[in-house]
Design a protein around this motif. Sequence first.
Motif, mmCIF file in Angstrom:
data_model
loop_
_atom_site.group_PDB
_atom_site.id
_atom_site.type_symbol
_atom_site.label_atom_id
_atom_site.label_comp_id
_atom_site.label_asym_id
_atom_site.label_seq_id
_atom_site.Cartn_x
_atom_site.Cartn_y
_atom_site.Cartn_z
ATOM 1 N N LEU A 222 24.270 73.046 67.281
ATOM 2 C CA LEU A 222 22.889 72.763 67.671
ATOM 3 C C LEU A 222 22.398 73.911 68.542
ATOM 4 O O LEU A 222 22.969 74.171 69.601
ATOM 5 C CB LEU A 222 22.812 71.439 68.422
ATOM 6 N N ILE A 286 21.288 72.727 63.366
ATOM 7 C CA ILE A 286 20.090 72.058 63.883
ATOM 8 C C ILE A 286 19.448 72.955 64.933
ATOM 9 O O ILE A 286 20.125 73.474 65.819
ATOM 10 C CB ILE A 286 20.430 70.699 64.518
ATOM 11 N N LYS A 303 17.215 74.170 57.208
ATOM 12 C CA LYS A 303 18.063 73.379 58.091
ATOM 13 C C LYS A 303 17.206 72.677 59.144
ATOM 14 O O LYS A 303 16.130 73.147 59.501
ATOM 15 C CB LYS A 303 19.127 74.279 58.735
ATOM 16 N N LYS A 304 17.681 71.577 59.650
ATOM 17 C CA LYS A 304 16.865 70.679 60.478
ATOM 18 C C LYS A 304 16.250 71.359 61.702
ATOM 19 O O LYS A 304 16.922 72.136 62.391
ATOM 20 C CB LYS A 304 17.717 69.485 60.935
ATOM 21 N N TYR A 306 13.843 70.228 65.159
ATOM 22 C CA TYR A 306 13.202 69.216 65.987
ATOM 23 C C TYR A 306 12.487 69.909 67.148
ATOM 24 O O TYR A 306 12.971 70.924 67.671
ATOM 25 C CB TYR A 306 14.232 68.233 66.558
ATOM 26 N N LEU A 344 17.709 62.481 66.471
ATOM 27 C CA LEU A 344 18.957 63.105 66.030
ATOM 28 C C LEU A 344 19.896 62.104 65.350
ATOM 29 O O LEU A 344 20.697 62.478 64.493
ATOM 30 C CB LEU A 344 19.666 63.762 67.212
ATOM 31 N N TYR A 349 15.753 62.863 56.993
ATOM 32 C CA TYR A 349 15.033 64.065 57.437
ATOM 33 C C TYR A 349 14.212 64.583 56.262
ATOM 34 O O TYR A 349 14.733 64.712 55.145
ATOM 35 C CB TYR A 349 15.983 65.163 57.932
#
Length: 380
Positions: A222, A286, A303-304, A306, A344, A349
């Motif tokens: 992350l 992430i 890729k994620k 946030y 998370l 997603y």
Amino acid sequence: MGLTQKIKNNIKNSFFFGMIYLGIMITFIKILQLFIKPNSKQILFISYSGRQYSDTPKEAYNMLREDPNFKDYEFVWAFNEPELFVQPELGRKVSANSLVFFYHLLKSKYWVTNSSIDRLVPFKHKRNVYIQFWHGIPMKTLGHEEIGLSPLVQYWYDHVQFDFMFTYGNYDLQKFKEIFPKTKHFVEQGQLRKNIVIRYQKNISAAQIKRQLGITSEKPVLLYVPTFRGYQAKEQTNLTQAALKELTKNYTVIYRGHYFSESVKQGQVITADTYSLYKLFMITDILISDFSSVFFDFAVYGKKIYMFQPDINEYYARRGVYLDAKKDLGLPVAYSEAELMDLLHTNHYDYGVLAKISKQYNDHDGDDAVTALKNILKHV
């Protein structure tokens, strides 16, 4: 903060001292221009105003020094502290913190940068070619729309004359036309940033990067990249130590601050402020950011992403943004640490949002920018 930086800040933030600085420096440069003839095959590179050896100027440098068509060119790098940069591929280095810097600037026909190369002195340069690769798609306001901008920096935005400014696409093209009204030519061929990752992928593996960072866990990585506030915030801005500690239970957490920010060391969190952002992209699963434009470049990898924005009201009032991450872009946004943890832990997603962002804001192949840059250097 060092004495040099304190003097710089005093000049930047004072209208009186800023105008004196501009008057003296422009007169000095005009005199130099009478005696210095540019070398038509000399290129000066600078990244983040001399703070780093990184980003698009570094990619342009490596690309050109490997190209036999540019083997007879002289490449010069400018740094605020040249002695700190000892990479073996670096050739000639000069100090950007001295008056002699302007000799090297005028002697180089071509200037390649991702911010200011002229030390906030927007002078006319008919015999030099100013090539700008701005450090990201504008998410937060710049120029006249930026709240509390210092007089000297505002004057630079209004008067700097880029000969060529590279843009990702139509969105930042339109914004930069407003932000930098004196720009002569906009090159809507994308940036070199996609090629940075491609270059790293050829030379280093994800496993090697993890070893360099001391990562031994198999947990997902992350990457936390908060932006610089530039003011004393009243509200919470970054993730707390307790939240970061909680994240390390399930993730290998890497913190990478803005280049104006100070490093933080939070227990098991890996601080990587000086490590290449694009190497970090290679191992990141992430990304968490707030108001930084870094996600535009990361979105292309699918890729994620946030966004953590606990101070959204204060940030909008004191800094301002062009795009709302949730309303305009469709990204998942958390306004508290509890909300972020919930996001998370959610299995679903929408990766289609990332594809849409890449298509709308960052659609060009990196080679498009390569071709455009080489054409400028050979034919202008």
